[in-house]
Design a protein around this motif. Structure first.
Motif, PDB file in Angstrom:
ATOM      1  N   ARG A 167      65.577 151.888  -7.322  1.00  0.00           N
ATOM      2  CA  ARG A 167      65.719 150.874  -6.288  1.00  0.00           C
ATOM      3  C   ARG A 167      64.395 150.669  -5.554  1.00  0.00           C
ATOM      4  O   ARG A 167      64.021 149.541  -5.227  1.00  0.00           O
ATOM      5  N   GLY A 171      64.011 147.401  -7.177  1.00  0.00           N
ATOM      6  CA  GLY A 171      64.982 146.670  -6.389  1.00  0.00           C
ATOM      7  C   GLY A 171      66.423 147.046  -6.684  1.00  0.00           C
ATOM      8  O   GLY A 171      66.739 147.733  -7.656  1.00  0.00           O
ATOM      9  N   ALA A 172      67.310 146.559  -5.812  1.00  0.00           N
ATOM     10  CA  ALA A 172      68.723 146.938  -5.883  1.00  0.00           C
ATOM     11  C   ALA A 172      69.415 146.373  -7.113  1.00  0.00           C
ATOM     12  O   ALA A 172      70.303 147.014  -7.679  1.00  0.00           O
ATOM     13  N   ARG A 264      70.266 143.087  -0.369  1.00  0.00           N
ATOM     14  CA  ARG A 264      69.085 143.302  -1.209  1.00  0.00           C
ATOM     15  C   ARG A 264      69.239 142.577  -2.553  1.00  0.00           C
ATOM     16  O   ARG A 264      68.300 141.950  -3.052  1.00  0.00           O
ATOM     17  N   GLU A 268      66.879 139.447  -3.912  1.00  0.00           N
ATOM     18  CA  GLU A 268      66.156 139.570  -5.184  1.00  0.00           C
ATOM     19  C   GLU A 268      66.512 138.464  -6.161  1.00  0.00           C
ATOM     20  O   GLU A 268      65.663 137.986  -6.909  1.00  0.00           O
ATOM     21  N   PHE A 293      67.561 145.957   8.385  1.00  0.00           N
ATOM     22  CA  PHE A 293      66.514 146.143   7.381  1.00  0.00           C
ATOM     23  C   PHE A 293      65.384 146.986   7.947  1.00  0.00           C
ATOM     24  O   PHE A 293      64.863 147.885   7.284  1.00  0.00           O
ATOM     25  N   PRO A 301      63.539 141.319   5.626  1.00  0.00           N
ATOM     26  CA  PRO A 301      64.137 140.679   4.451  1.00  0.00           C
ATOM     27  C   PRO A 301      63.141 139.816   3.679  1.00  0.00           C
ATOM     28  O   PRO A 301      63.122 139.814   2.450  1.00  0.00           O
ATOM     29  N   TYR A 304      60.761 142.053   1.801  1.00  0.00           N
ATOM     30  CA  TYR A 304      61.492 142.671   0.687  1.00  0.00           C
ATOM     31  C   TYR A 304      61.626 141.678  -0.463  1.00  0.00           C
ATOM     32  O   TYR A 304      61.389 142.018  -1.621  1.00  0.00           O
ATOM     33  N   ARG A 305      62.023 140.451  -0.160  1.00  0.00           N
ATOM     34  CA  ARG A 305      62.163 139.432  -1.211  1.00  0.00           C
ATOM     35  C   ARG A 305      60.826 139.204  -1.912  1.00  0.00           C
ATOM     36  O   ARG A 305      60.763 139.115  -3.129  1.00  0.00           O
TER      37      ARG A 305
END
Length: 333
Positions: A167, A171-172, A264, A268, A293, A301, A304-305
């Protein structure tokens, strides 16, 4: 996609299940490009189950790997100087070093855990604490993430840790896909208790897994404790007790983790706005999503993206220079 080399170091007396976990999760897949090699000091390795394994690689592959994983083993000490030297060198070179279960004793003996938090199987936490006073032992967690040094508690907690690493790297969405293939829980927070008093349902009591599965398909709804207990057909007090016995955490903490995991995945795999993602995962507003987050992941967020929509093309990432910049640190117990 950049190849990420994973060396699984089998020590004499390795526990087969501990070894199988990273071997299965880090095997090469089109979506990951991990390159896993089973390594050992000698080609033939004895196991605690009475059979022997044949390793493809040696300590040289350990020294050149991007990630080194040490599964549990018995007896715990002493270990050959060559093994300790290879682990210390991997750490000194900034490689990611990981242990599963009693593999933490190898990392501790090599000095890798000095000054850090770590965990191991609950039966051995006292021994780790006595033998290595420079290590802060977290006694009641599934795993500990110290950036480029990670340790897990006993046996199956290695699944949680290895999926956590995937992860972090990819990523998730990718981690959840691997979890589904293993028929494993896609995410368990590292801060959960490793020793659950009643890990399976006792006679006459049904598991709450059906309620958890039901909730996962309704994360965008108002899932209060009362709603969850009503679905399970239990009083709120009984539901709370049974939920803790089965999962080692509370219903609301589990629900928050599930919603963050869903967020998540949406960040993604979709182009939905942060506001829409917050609504779809049940966190309500973009501000609330950003708050959780930041608390859980120390990022936003949007960041993360940006990071994980690129990960499919670049392959697993090496640990960041500042380990605090990209990790989920389980709460200290």
């Amino acid at each position: 996609m950049t190849v990420h080399r994973v060396a699984v170091l089998a020590l004499d007396g390795v526990t087969p299940l501990d070894l199988a976990i990273p071997a299965q999760i880090f095997t090469a897949r089109p979506e990951t490009r991990y390159e896993m090699t089973l390594c050992a000091l000698d080609a033939k390795v004895a196991t605690t189950a009475g059979f022997a394994l044949v390793a493809d690689g040696g300590l040289e592959q350990v020294r050149t790997a991007d990630t080194v994983v040490v599964p549990g083993f018995e007896p715990l000490l002493p270990l050959p100087d060559a093994v300790l030297g290879a682990l210390a060198e991997a750490r000194d070179r900034g490689r990611r070093v990981v242990s599963i279960c009693t593999g933490a004793f190898a990392l501790a003996a090599a000095g890798v855990l000095n000054g850090l938090h770590a965990t191991t199987h609950w039966r051995h936490v006292d021994e780790l604490e006595r033998g290595f006073p420079a290590v802060t032992v977290d006694r009641d967690v599934l795993y500990v993430d110290e950036g480029d040094v990670l340790t897990s508690a006993g046996v199956c907690c290695g699944i949680d840790l290895c999926l956590h690493i995937v992860r972090r790297d990819l990523g998730a969405e990718v981690a959840n896909e691997i979890a589904r293939g293993l028929v494993a829980a896609p995410h368990r927070d590292g801060g959960q208790a490793q020793f659950v008093p009643a890990p399976v349902a006792v006679a006459g009591e049904a598991s709450l897994s059906a309620t958890r599965e039901w909730a996962l398909h309704r994360l965008d709804e108002a899932l209060t404790l009362r709603v969850l207990a009503r679905h399970a057909g239990l009083s709120q007090r009984t539901f709370m007790r049974r939920f803790g016995e089965e999962t080692g955490t509370t219903p609301l903490r589990w629900l928050l983790g599930a919603r963050l995991g869903r967020a998540r995945e949406l960040l993604e795999s979709t182009d939905r706005s942060v506001d829409q993602v917050a609504r779809d995962c049940g966190l309500g507003t973009a501000a609330n999503l950003r708050l959780h987050f930041r608390r859980a992941l120390d990022t936003t967020p949007t960041a993360y993206r940006r990071a994980f929509t690129r990960s499919a093309s670049r392959g697993p990432a090496r640990p960041p220079a500042d380990p605090r910049s990209d990790r989920e640190r389980p709460p200290r117990r």
